[in-house]
Design an enzyme around this catalytic site. Structure first.
Site, PDB file in Angstrom:
ATOM      1  CD  GLU A  20      -5.972   7.884  10.758  1.00 16.90           C
ATOM      2  OE1 GLU A  20      -6.098   8.536   9.697  1.00 16.90           O
ATOM      3  OE2 GLU A  20      -5.385   6.787  10.815  1.00 16.90           O
TER       4      GLU A  20
ATOM      5  CE  LYS B  14      -3.282   2.462   2.950  1.00 15.07           C
ATOM      6  NZ  LYS B  14      -4.197   2.429   4.091  1.00 15.07           N
TER       7      LYS B  14
HETATM    8  C1  ISC Z   1      -4.493  10.603   3.942  1.00 14.70           C
HETATM    9  C2  ISC Z   1      -5.727  11.042   4.220  1.00 14.70           C
HETATM   10  O1  ISC Z   1      -6.694  10.236   4.748  1.00 14.70           O
HETATM   11  C3  ISC Z   1      -6.374   8.982   5.364  1.00 14.70           C
HETATM   12  C4  ISC Z   1      -7.361   8.786   6.461  1.00 14.70           C
HETATM   13  C5  ISC Z   1      -8.575   8.185   6.241  1.00 14.70           C
HETATM   14  C6  ISC Z   1      -8.815   7.515   5.045  1.00 14.70           C
HETATM   15  C7  ISC Z   1      -7.834   7.377   4.112  1.00 14.70           C
HETATM   16  C8  ISC Z   1      -8.079   6.623   2.856  1.00 14.70           C
HETATM   17  O2  ISC Z   1      -9.158   6.030   2.706  1.00 14.70           O
HETATM   18  O3  ISC Z   1      -7.229   6.627   1.965  1.00 14.70           O
HETATM   19  C9  ISC Z   1      -6.462   7.877   4.333  1.00 14.70           C
HETATM   20  O4  ISC Z   1      -5.719   6.764   4.768  1.00 14.70           O
HETATM   21  C10 ISC Z   1      -6.130  12.421   3.984  1.00 14.70           C
HETATM   22  O5  ISC Z   1      -7.246  12.796   4.320  1.00 14.70           O
HETATM   23  O6  ISC Z   1      -5.302  13.215   3.446  1.00 14.70           O
END
Ligand code: ISC
Length: 372
Positions: free
Chosen positions: A176, A126
């Site tokens: 988060e 990832k």
């Molecule tokens: C990296 C970000 O979100 C992260 C947090 C929640 C969901 C995310 C996703 O689904 O990709 C990301 O991991 C951002 O908002 O810039």
């Protein structure tokens, strides 16, 4: 530390201060008795606790790239703590005079496509790729008003504004939690897997259901939760990890989230130590970490600075709260750079990833009253 009205703390905030608001408390730190710039776990664990007098707090931010960008952790001259803020009205913010996407949206989609190819070739599970929007205003960016509106919208579980080197400010509202510690209880609430909210309740529910049943998003999430658990396990006597993630929401996004709770084996391990050990998680970097970090720097045409780092506080007992610094913007005088990223796995689609970053920009754009 004094106890005052939370809305007053929000009103009192001025750029350069540290503001951190949650559903439980509001912290306003002003002035700086001392600033720490180191970011490695060992130095932070020694230097910051040693400098904290009983009852005092360290506040601030860790950057995304802890090797290349200094941390900005401050022992404020004055700290005030109150309950949750609940401001009533939205504040007006003028329109920008210029808006630039960095990179152009089509270039971001191409970077995502390159990443997908590399992921499919193996080696990486990832990677998280971000893009930015640069906004220029005629006058100084009204950080206070943006912060006020983020708090009013309850735009994320952690509303923050933190002074940065050079008089800049990081302002945002993230959903988060990287790590909180109260006594020997630790909590992390990793988020990965996303879908936009919709004003139409039927579409909104459909988006949530599609996310809840998306194999691609569950994989993106599992890689993250595994990494959090792997890092926390050696520090904990016990860990509780739900088997499946839950749907969590902000006013603009649906996410998959997992609340990981643990009991620390050693009370001397501080909240900041654990946050620094967890960072950078696969919510904002990728897996394996080093390969993902390299790919991020190859494919993104900017330095992330304090976006995708951590923002929070720690007290002299080692308790504290550190949130992942996403859904935020870095402000410098009359300019502002807004960031949004998304996790890429082999099954990702470039167009969908581009749309996801556009949806994530909405947290800040709404707070600024902008439709872009
Ligand atoms: C990296 C970000 O979100 C992260 C947090 C929640 C969901 C995310 C996703 O689904 O990709 C990301 O991991 C951002 O908002 O810039």
């Amino acid at each position: 530390m004094g106890c005052v009205d939370a809305n007053q703390l929000l009103a009192d905030y001025t750029p350069g201060d540290f503001y951190f608001g949650t559903s439980r408390r509001t912290i306003l730190g002003t002035g700086a008795r001392r600033t720490f710039t180191e970011t490695d776990v060992a130095s932070l664990s020694e230097a910051v606790p040693a400098a904290l007098a009983p009852g005092s707090l360290a506040v601030g931010v860790l950057p995304f790239d802890t090797a290349g960008t200094p941390g900005h952790l401050v022992l404020p001259e004055n700290v005030q703590v109150a309950g949750p803020a609940a401001p009533a009205r939205h504040k007006d913010i003028g329109a920008p005079v210029a808006v630039r996407a960095v990179p152009e949206p089509v270039r971001h989609a191409e970077a995502v496509a390159s990443a997908i190819k590399i992921l499919k070739d193996g080696g990486l599970r990832k990677v998280v790729l971000a893009r930015a929007l640069d906004l220029d205003f005629e006058d100084e960016v009204p950080v206070q008003a943006i912060l006020h509106n983020l708090a009013k919208d309850k735009a994320g579980a952690y509303t923050f504004a933190a002074g940065l080197p050079g008089g800049r400010t990081l302002v945002g509202a993230t959903p988060e939690l990287l790590l909180s510690r109260v006594g020997n209880q630790v909590v992390s609430h990793p988020h990965a897997g996303s879908a936009p909210r919709s004003a139409d309740p039927v579409t909104d529910r459909e988006n949530a259901e599609a996310l809840a049943s998306s194999r691609k998003d569950h994989l993106e999430h599992a890689v993250l939760t595994e990494a959090i658990v792997e890092t926390l396990r050696p520090f904990c006597r016990s860990l509780d990890v739900p088997r499946e993630p839950s749907l969590v929401s902000t006013p603009t996004m649906w996410h998959l989230g997992t609340v990981v709770t643990g009991e620390l084996a050693d009370r001397d391990i501080t909240a900041l130590h654990l946050a620094a050990a967890l960072h950078p998680t696969p919510a904002i970097c990728g897996t394996p970490t080093e390969a993902a970090r390299r790919l991020v720097s190859e494919l993104e045409p900017f330095d992330r600075g304090y976006y995708a780092g951590a923002v929070g506080w720690m007290d002299s007992a080692g308790d504290g709260e550190w949130a992942v610094s996403i859904r935020c913007a870095e402000v410098a005088e009359s300019s502002l750079r807004l960031y949004a990223g998304g996790g890429i796995v082999p099954a990702s689609d470039p167009k969908a990833e581009l749309d996801e970053t556009s949806a994530k920009f909405q947290t800040l754009l709404r707070a600024m009253g902008l439709e872009l």
